[in-house]
Design an enzyme around this catalytic site. Sequence first.
Site, short mmCIF file in Angstrom:
data_model
loop_
_atom_site.label_atom_id
_atom_site.label_comp_id
_atom_site.label_asym_id
_atom_site.label_seq_id
_atom_site.Cartn_x
_atom_site.Cartn_y
_atom_site.Cartn_z
N GLU A 1 4.84 5.91 -3.82
CA GLU A 1 4.07 5.56 -2.62
C GLU A 1 4.81 6.08 -1.40
OE1 GLU A 1 3.19 1.39 -1.89
OE2 GLU A 1 1.79 1.98 -0.32
N CYS B 1 -0.39 -0.01 -1.40
CA CYS B 1 -1.29 -0.41 -0.31
C CYS B 1 -1.74 0.78 0.52
CB CYS B 1 -0.61 -1.43 0.60
SG CYS B 1 -0.22 -2.97 -0.21
N ASN C 1 -6.21 -0.71 -5.70
CA ASN C 1 -4.78 -0.98 -5.91
C ASN C 1 -4.55 -2.44 -6.24
OD1 ASN C 1 -1.90 -0.84 -5.80
ND2 ASN C 1 -2.02 -1.60 -3.70
N GLU C 2 -4.45 -3.25 -5.19
CA GLU C 2 -4.12 -4.67 -5.41
C GLU C 2 -5.27 -5.52 -4.91
OE1 GLU C 2 -0.50 -5.87 -3.43
OE2 GLU C 2 0.66 -5.51 -5.24
O1 AHR Z 1 5.49 -1.47 -3.42
C1 AHR Z 1 5.21 -1.97 -2.16
C2 AHR Z 1 3.86 -2.62 -2.11
O2 AHR Z 1 3.82 -3.74 -2.92
C3 AHR Z 1 2.71 -1.79 -2.63
O3 AHR Z 1 2.23 -0.94 -1.68
C4 AHR Z 1 1.68 -2.82 -2.97
O4 AHR Z 1 0.81 -2.39 -3.98
C5 AHR Z 1 2.49 -4.03 -3.31
O5 AHR Z 1 2.07 -5.14 -2.62
#
Ligand code: AHR
Length: 661
Positions: free
Chosen positions: A49, A248, A379-380
């Site tokens: 990321e 994120c 993603n989340e």
């Molecule tokens: O790894 C950092 C963040 O943690 C990522 O962007 C997210 O997916 C998680 O909340």
Amino acid sequence: MKIKLSKAFRFTTLLICISTTTAQEITLNVDMKNSIAKIQPTMYGIFFEDINFAADGGLYAEMIKNRSFEFEDPKMGWTEPNSEKYYMNTKSGFAHVTRYSGVNTNRNYVSIKVEDEQGYSLINEGFRGMGIKKGAHYNMSLYAAIGEGNISKIKIAFIDADGKDLGNTSISIRGSNWKKYDTVLTPTITEAKAKLSITFQGTGTVNLDMVSLFPEDTWKGRKYGMRKDLVKLLDDLDPGFLRFPGGCIVEGRTLAQRYQWKKTVGPLADRELLINRWNTEFAHRPAPDYFQSFGLGFFEYFQLAEDMEAEPLPILGCGIACQFNTGELVPLEDLDPYVQDALDLIEFANGDIDTPWGQVRNEMGHPEPFNMKYIGIGNEQWGSVYIERYKVFEKAIKAKYPNMIIVSGSGPAAEGDYFEYGWKELKKLNAEIVDEHFYSSPEWFRENAARYDTYDRNGPKVFAGEYAAQSVAITSPDNKNNWECALSEAAFMTGLERNADVVHLTSYAPLMAHSEGWQWTPDMIWFDNLESYGTPNYYVQKMFGTHRGTDVLSIQENGKPLTGQHDLYASATKDTDSREVLIKLVNTSDKDQTLNIDFKGQKLADSGRGLVLRANNLEEVNSFEFPKKISPQPSEVALRKNKTKVVLPAYTFMIIKAKME
Ligand code: AHR
């Protein structure tokens, strides 16, 4: 007495010093005949990321910050030390940012007026400085167009904090049309905090854009490529997959700030800059100068995966902005463009070169398909809003690409209502792979080594997509990549491996952090502008990743797997290609422990090898000064008649390898 690591943590040095071999010996039986499960080649992979300056300022080797003057403050990263004379009416020159006419993704260029050729310079500060190495070559390029006056030469120099010249060159420029100019700079010394200064011969006006500087020595020598040391660290993990671009960052704080892969491919100058969502996410670690130039875009991610022989695993937004931020939703009836992005991405990666997106890939120099097999949707995300949108994507993707494997998500936590709901609904949909994230205490990792023992063998497979032990608390800036965290992750990973029939992909997160530009800690790899190093957590990942094996074997004490009894953890695999048996042992106690291992069902050679990862205390870390303080050390392991006795030191992760005859 059993001492919990968390307590030991407070007086670790003493405990380590008095550690002694226990009288009790533990016997482990390894059944080499029966394969319990196949281990997927994707078992240990990488989560990438663009957080902590991992892309711009990190892996992407561009050294100029705001090279195209597109930041919100278009002069951010640039200074004009002599232009103040201008305000005092003794003009030496000044720069102002101008917009191109018409609609353009590269909106701005800088227009420089030099009034006194002795005085004016424009200086770029790099990403917290520029790391330059004596005698190395740096490729400099810029676009220039001359206005009125007689400017004919641009002098380019590395300088130090006092403005001292650390190596220079010059470019002769001609004509009022935009032209690209290239040159090479060679520093006279090594300096971690250099800057780049640009001065002019003559007076008048000149326009500049895409001012760019890269080390010549990039990964695979690619122009505009990636930092070699950082990719090498990744490649050494032998990753089974590369997940990108996050995290994120996929979702954006608002939908407008989401990651749009189509804007990250094609010519560099046309890739539209975007604010990095980590820019001001944490008040305690603001980085207002953090943007995404997308020099490292989807083509480069696919190429990187291919270089490392890792499966590319792109994750796309599903019409929901980060639910920790705005949670902005695309109405279901307006979801089409988002779904189309997913379908077009598959065409970009895999399509023939006569398809519209296959042609874009071809024009970028890769006519062969990237053979993408996995795509992640969301993603989340959590709640019904996610499931509703996931269904739309799944239907459209499977209709056109029935073999594409879709990764879905179970939200941001390893348990709780969102997690339960997500799993329940995804099971109903026969989802193929579900992503789980866990950022928790080291204790949680040790206590959850049996987490997957009870998972439904007929349900969706698991992608443990983001995990890392947090030494203090999630998002705490005081978290450290210390040995307690790494050792606890190793203990947990034996559980992932024992359950490789359910767990198909795993990755630590986040991956990388610039020591001066980070927002989130802990991270697997730390770097500055000159150096980089792997943390103890990196070496745990590397030991698992490079010793994954092909089949899970049973390793048991009294008919049970070791999931924390005696503070011990174990997993066993065999590699049918190299014909090796691989035993992973973790001792999280403060005492050395003696293990008798009895291998059954297959004759083994009489000597084996060991690889030991340990530290003198649980708080120990690696650092720029001691980058390999905690790193794997080889050892010999004696075997007799298919048995061995090993003393596993306190707080140790060890792999034993032996050849099958
Ligand atoms: O790894 C950092 C963040 O943690 C990522 O962007 C997210 O997916 C998680 O909340």
